[in-house]
Scaffold this motif. Structure first.
Motif, short mmCIF file in Angstrom:
data_model
loop_
_atom_site.label_atom_id
_atom_site.label_comp_id
_atom_site.label_asym_id
_atom_site.label_seq_id
_atom_site.Cartn_x
_atom_site.Cartn_y
_atom_site.Cartn_z
N CYS A 118 0.83 -1.22 0.00
CA CYS A 118 0.00 0.00 0.00
C CYS A 118 0.86 1.26 0.00
O CYS A 118 0.55 2.23 -0.70
CB CYS A 118 -0.94 0.00 1.20
N ALA A 119 1.93 1.24 0.77
CA ALA A 119 2.82 2.41 0.84
C ALA A 119 3.43 2.71 -0.52
O ALA A 119 3.53 3.88 -0.92
CB ALA A 119 3.92 2.18 1.88
N HIS A 120 3.82 1.69 -1.24
CA HIS A 120 4.46 1.90 -2.54
C HIS A 120 3.47 2.18 -3.65
O HIS A 120 3.80 2.87 -4.61
CB HIS A 120 5.35 0.71 -2.90
N LEU A 121 2.27 1.67 -3.54
CA LEU A 121 1.28 1.94 -4.58
C LEU A 121 0.60 3.29 -4.40
O LEU A 121 0.26 3.94 -5.37
CB LEU A 121 0.21 0.85 -4.62
N VAL A 122 0.42 3.70 -3.16
CA VAL A 122 -0.27 4.97 -2.91
C VAL A 122 0.71 5.95 -2.28
O VAL A 122 1.22 6.82 -2.95
CB VAL A 122 -1.53 4.77 -2.05
N ASP A 123 0.94 5.84 -0.99
CA ASP A 123 1.98 6.63 -0.32
C ASP A 123 2.12 6.16 1.12
O ASP A 123 1.17 5.64 1.70
CB ASP A 123 1.74 8.15 -0.42
N PRO A 124 3.32 6.35 1.69
CA PRO A 124 3.56 5.85 3.06
C PRO A 124 2.64 6.48 4.11
O PRO A 124 2.27 5.83 5.08
CB PRO A 124 5.02 6.22 3.33
N GLY A 125 2.24 7.71 3.90
CA GLY A 125 1.38 8.38 4.87
C GLY A 125 -0.01 7.78 4.96
O GLY A 125 -0.68 7.89 5.97
N ALA A 126 -0.44 7.12 3.90
CA ALA A 126 -1.77 6.52 3.88
C ALA A 126 -1.74 5.02 4.14
O ALA A 126 -2.78 4.39 4.25
CB ALA A 126 -2.43 6.78 2.53
N ALA A 127 -0.55 4.45 4.24
CA ALA A 127 -0.42 2.99 4.31
C ALA A 127 -1.11 2.38 5.53
O ALA A 127 -1.70 1.30 5.41
CB ALA A 127 1.05 2.59 4.28
N ASP A 128 -1.07 3.04 6.67
CA ASP A 128 -1.74 2.48 7.86
C ASP A 128 -3.25 2.34 7.62
O ASP A 128 -3.83 1.28 7.87
CB ASP A 128 -1.50 3.35 9.09
N ASP A 129 -3.86 3.42 7.14
CA ASP A 129 -5.30 3.39 6.91
C ASP A 129 -5.66 2.41 5.81
O ASP A 129 -6.65 1.69 5.90
CB ASP A 129 -5.81 4.78 6.53
N LEU A 130 -4.85 2.37 4.75
CA LEU A 130 -5.14 1.45 3.65
C LEU A 130 -4.99 0.00 4.09
O LEU A 130 -5.79 -0.87 3.70
CB LEU A 130 -4.24 1.74 2.46
N THR A 131 -3.98 -0.28 4.90
CA THR A 131 -3.80 -1.64 5.42
C THR A 131 -5.00 -2.05 6.25
O THR A 131 -5.50 -3.18 6.12
CB THR A 131 -2.50 -1.72 6.25
N GLN A 132 -5.48 -1.16 7.07
CA GLN A 132 -6.67 -1.45 7.87
C GLN A 132 -7.86 -1.74 6.96
O GLN A 132 -8.62 -2.69 7.19
CB GLN A 132 -6.97 -0.28 8.80
N GLU A 133 -8.02 -0.96 5.91
CA GLU A 133 -9.12 -1.16 4.96
C GLU A 133 -8.99 -2.51 4.25
O GLU A 133 -9.98 -3.21 4.03
CB GLU A 133 -9.17 -0.03 3.93
N VAL A 134 -7.76 -2.91 3.93
CA VAL A 134 -7.53 -4.21 3.30
C VAL A 134 -8.05 -5.32 4.19
O VAL A 134 -8.78 -6.22 3.74
CB VAL A 134 -6.02 -4.43 2.99
N TYR A 135 -7.69 -5.27 5.47
CA TYR A 135 -8.12 -6.33 6.38
C TYR A 135 -9.62 -6.28 6.64
O TYR A 135 -10.25 -7.33 6.80
CB TYR A 135 -7.30 -6.33 7.67
N LEU A 136 -10.21 -5.09 6.66
CA LEU A 136 -11.67 -5.01 6.83
C LEU A 136 -12.37 -5.67 5.65
O LEU A 136 -13.32 -6.44 5.83
CB LEU A 136 -12.11 -3.55 6.97
N ARG A 137 -11.90 -5.37 4.44
CA ARG A 137 -12.51 -6.00 3.26
C ARG A 137 -12.26 -7.50 3.25
O ARG A 137 -13.14 -8.29 2.91
CB ARG A 137 -11.94 -5.40 1.97
N ALA A 138 -11.05 -7.88 3.62
CA ALA A 138 -10.70 -9.30 3.62
C ALA A 138 -11.56 -10.07 4.63
O ALA A 138 -12.04 -11.17 4.34
CB ALA A 138 -9.22 -9.49 3.92
N LEU A 139 -11.75 -9.50 5.81
CA LEU A 139 -12.54 -10.17 6.84
C LEU A 139 -13.97 -10.44 6.38
O LEU A 139 -14.56 -11.46 6.73
CB LEU A 139 -12.55 -9.35 8.14
N ARG A 140 -14.51 -9.51 5.60
CA ARG A 140 -15.88 -9.70 5.10
C ARG A 140 -15.97 -10.85 4.11
O ARG A 140 -17.02 -11.46 3.97
CB ARG A 140 -16.38 -8.41 4.45
N THR A 141 -14.85 -11.14 3.42
CA THR A 141 -14.91 -12.16 2.37
C THR A 141 -14.19 -13.46 2.73
O THR A 141 -14.21 -14.40 1.93
CB THR A 141 -14.34 -11.61 1.05
#
Length: 188
Positions: free
Chosen positions: A34-57
């Motif tokens: 996530c840090a390399h695709l978007v930016d390091p400053g957003a990586a924490d939030d994006l990682t959390q979103e990844v796991y939220l989506r993953a948990l649903r599926t």
């Protein structure tokens, strides 16, 4: 079947310890991706979103692909959604943005990676920074392995060109020597 996939299948069956171990083992790769695709400053939030989506599926995960491949595909979709959201937001007046310093050179690397188009950047990050085999990266992105190889090769060439712009002009004639040096050599 690898251990990470076994953990995810156990988590899909309701094993909370397996889920915790799965997240612990995969979190660093998801964050870096996530840090390399978007930016390091957003990586924490994006990682959390990844796991939220993953948990649903997770209950629908059957193990057709490795858990790591599946999770990085989810991360790729989250990153793409964030990039699209930012592009829509750019149409509005630009807010002041702040770079997150990384004393290990991460800001510089991120800046270079931003110069790559999204397809090349994704292939490069998956294979060269996260260490996925080309076949697994092809699975994450949903393209043939040859496409991954090509994108990574082109990304490398482009990054080398960005790091050493003079090296990309190899066919140019050498710069002439200064006149004083030519006169000195003739006199000896």
């Amino acid at each position: 079947m690898d251990e990470t996939t076994r953990l995810l299948l156990a988590a899909a069956d309701g094993d909370r310890n397996a889920l915790s171990t799965f997240v612990h083992r995969t979190q660093a790769d998801v964050w870096r991706f996530c840090a390399h695709l978007v930016d390091p400053g957003a990586a924490d939030d994006l990682t959390q979103e990844v796991y939220l989506r993953a948990l649903r599926t997770i209950p629908r995960f059957r193990g057709d692909a490795s858990a790591r491949t599946w999770l990085l595909a989810v991360a790729r979709n989250v990153a793409a959604d964030e990039i699209r959201r930012r592009q829509r937001r750019r149409r509005l007046p630009d807010p002041v943005t702040e770079e997150v310093p990384d004393h290990a050179g991460g800001v510089e690397l991120h800046g270079l990676l931003e110069e790559l188009d999204a397809d090349r950047r994704t292939a490069f990050v998956l294979t060269q920074l996260l260490g996925l085999p080309y076949a697994e990266a092809a699975e994450v992105i949903g393209v043939p392995i040859g496409t991954i190889r090509s994108r990574v090769a082109r990304a490398r060439e482009q990054l080398i060109g960005l790091l050493h712009p003079a090296d990309t002009d190899r066919d140019a004639e050498p710069a002439p020597e200064p006149r004083a040096a030519r006169e000195r050599d003739v006199g000896t």
